[in-house]
Design an enzyme around this catalytic site. Structure first.
Site: not given
Length: 610
Positions: A124, A170
């Site tokens: 992830h 991110h």
């Protein structure tokens, strides 16, 4: 026999004697059972150790050739009589993880079934070096993950500051970006360094169509023939891992940032309630001055403030709605939007992702004409398995379910993977930089099947009964197997650690915790007694575990150094898939908290299935 001196009270010295590792009684008994009879030794290896005939021959050749040089002497003198190993040589063989490991190191499962029939080692936010909020993005974590055998890499694609190229970061946080092309080049170099089975790249797409076309060009030019391009759209069944050996496959869905931009604009012009915005379970930067004609939809580039929008923090309200948006929003309900997607980009997608809005039952509906990937957060999965557990398992029999950490895990921690695995979820996405107990379970699980990153799902997760019934991990399950685990002894700390690492005034006081992690009825932890002041502790204790679902059970082993006044010191750990354990007396290597194997630390154990 070694001796260790420790100072205490500034001027006094205490001397401790620590015996070298000696064969426990069971090893001596095994040795006496064959002594000078090579046929009896063969029976021991075949029956007590359960070795395959080819391995029996290999081990026999090794033991007889290693016995004091007599193997070479026989070659010179042409003596027909094999030279038997001494007790010390036999013990050294049993206590060697390289020569006598607890599980096989080869791929042995059928790899020709559809992709959806396998659990896959999944990362992830694979590019982050640390936490989810302000760490750097880099290709280094991707390389490390690939070296460990991870088979699913996640990249979050955003326009760069000039909106002319693609960065990986991110979105909506303070994480520093890394160029996408750098990540792709590193992926190509290391994709198959630990496993030859297919590598999946899941793309979280926040790009405009022109940048999607640029990504398509980057993917095709960088990967070349390694890139798998599906011949049918959509697929009725996924290809097998065997058919995709040494291929890179793309999994994503059409971009959604334009739609999110319009929602932001509508909310700001309407109620202005930021909390009503789609929740991605992460920190988003909301720009209060979004240009209506912008079109880029790059919310990460705004100048507004950081605000947490995370419905994952709330417990289930018992409703049947998907009250929380996926990391990648769905576009399946907007045909016009799909037509705007770059064609070259779309044709590269092998595993199409999508998430219908509304009820869980709709999200889990199986389409016999199309297979797809569905993404749920750990919180969404907990709700789904509580209210629609059977539907989750039926969905995962042919489709792919990806589970990802909730947004409040800013420190890159992980969640319990067993809920996902016991319901058939193939891609249980973990933060590989979050070195916690959950990651140790993940690393242990994927030691199975030769560490290739693919583990075949047990048959009971792939079949449906005559009345539509499926496996219920929470139900009353009969005991299938009984596993007996004996912990004989441990060694290697004296070689890998300084003499004062565990205790400044005496040798360590070790004990071992042994247990099962699996379905709820199987999960239990037990421990040995504490052996005081010994670098080579001998416990010689046996534990019994009743297993209802051994195909999903992990044997968790952890050594601790007892401390009366402070937190116990960590002495090593490992997790082993129960269904892969080799019976008999085995040498079990231990690892540090990050999963790196110690050079010398190991346990001598015995495994017996009843």
């Amino acid at each position: 026999m070694g001796s260790y001196k420790y100072k205490y009270c500034m001027c006094f010295t205490r001397k401790f004697r620590s015996p070298d590792a000696q064969p426990p009684p069971d090893v001596r008994a095994a040795y006496l059972s064959f002594n000078s009879d090579v046929h009896a030794l063969r029976r021991f290896l075949s029956q007590a150790q359960g070795e395959h005939p080819a391995d029996v021959d290999r081990i026999l050749a090794l033991l007889t050739a290693a016995s004091g040089g007599h193997g070479i002497a026989r070659l010179v003198t042409r003596s027909p009589a094999p030279a038997m190993p001494t007790l010390e040589e036999f013990f050294a063989f049993l206590f060697s993880p390289e020569l006598n490991p607890p599980m096989a190191h080869q791929v042995h499962q059928d790899m020709s079934a559809p992709f959806s029939h396998y659990f896959v080692f999944t990362g992830h936010n694979s590019y982050l070096t640390g936490n989810q909020l302000n760490s750097d993005s880099s290709d280094i974590p991707i390389i490390k993950a690939l070296q460990r055998g991870v088979r699913v890499i996640e990249l979050d694609m955003w326009p760069n500051s000039s909106k002319t190229n693609v960065d990986i970061l991110h979105g909506g946080t303070l994480t520093a970006p890394v160029e996408m092309i750098r990540c792709l080049k590193s992926i190509k170099e290391y994709a198959f360094c630990a496993s030859t089975y297919p590598l999946v790249i899941t793309l979280e797409d926040h790009l405009t169509p022109d940048l999607q076309a640029k990504v398509a060009k980057m993917l095709t030019e960088t990967f070349g023939d390694l890139l798998f391009i599906p011949s049918s759209d959509p697929m009725k069944e996924f290809p097998s891992p065997a058919a995709l050996m040494k291929r890179i496959i793309i999994s994503t869905k059409p971009p959604q940032e334009y739609k999110e931009f319009l929602k932001v604009k509508d909310k700001q012009n309407g109620s202005g309630n930021i909390a009503d915005l789609p929740d991605t379970g992460s920190l988003r930067r909301i720009d209060s001055n979004v240009d209506n004609q912008n079109g880029s939809g790059n919310l990460a580039a705004g100048t507004g403030s950081l605000r947490r929008i995370d419905s994952n923090a709330d417990e289930s309200d018992g409703k049947d709605e998907l009250d929380e948006q996926d990391e990648e929003d769905s576009d399946e309900d907007d045909p016009k939007f799909q037509q705007d997607t770059a064609c070259e980009y779309r044709k590269l997608i092998t595993i199409q992702a999508g998430k219908p809005k509304g009820h869980l039952r709709d999200a889990l509906r199986v389409d016999p004409e199309k297979v797809r990937r569905l993404s749920l957060s750990e919180t969404q999965l907990a709700k789904a398995t509580t209210s629609h557990g059977a539907e989750v398992i039926r969905f995962t029999q042919n489709n792919i379910l990806r589970v990802y950490p909730k947004g409040t895990r800013v420190n890159s921690s992980n969640y319990d993977p067993m809920i996902a695995w016991t319901h058939g979820a193939q891609m249980v996405a973990f933060n590989m930089q979050g070195h916690d107990k959950a990651l140790r379970l993940m690393q242990g699980f994927f030691r199975a099947n030769g560490g290739c990153g693919y583990v075949k799902k047990p048959d009971f997760l792939l079949t449906t009964g005559p009345n539509g019934e499926v496996f219920d991990p929470k139900g009353s399950l009969p005991v299938k197997k009984t596993l007996k685990v004996k912990v004989y002894m441990g060694d290697g700390w004296r070689m890998d650690f300084s003499k004062t690492h565990f205790d400044a005034f005496s040798p360590p006081d070790f004990y071992t915790r042994v247990g099962i992690v699996g379905v709820k009825a199987d999960t239990v932890m037990k421990k040995t007694r504490v052996i005081e002041d010994q670098w080579v502790p001998v416990w010689d204790e046996e534990f019994t575990f009743l297993l209802r679902a051994p195909e999903l059970a992990l044997l968790r082993i952890e050594v601790q150094e007892y401390d009366m006044s402070e937190k116990h010191d960590f002495g090593g750990q490992t997790c082993l898939p129960v269904w892969e354990l080799k019976q008999g007396i085995r040498a079990v290597p231990l690892h540090d908290r990050k999963g790196n194997r110690y050079k010398s630390v190991r346990l001598l154990m015995r495994f017996d299935f009843v």
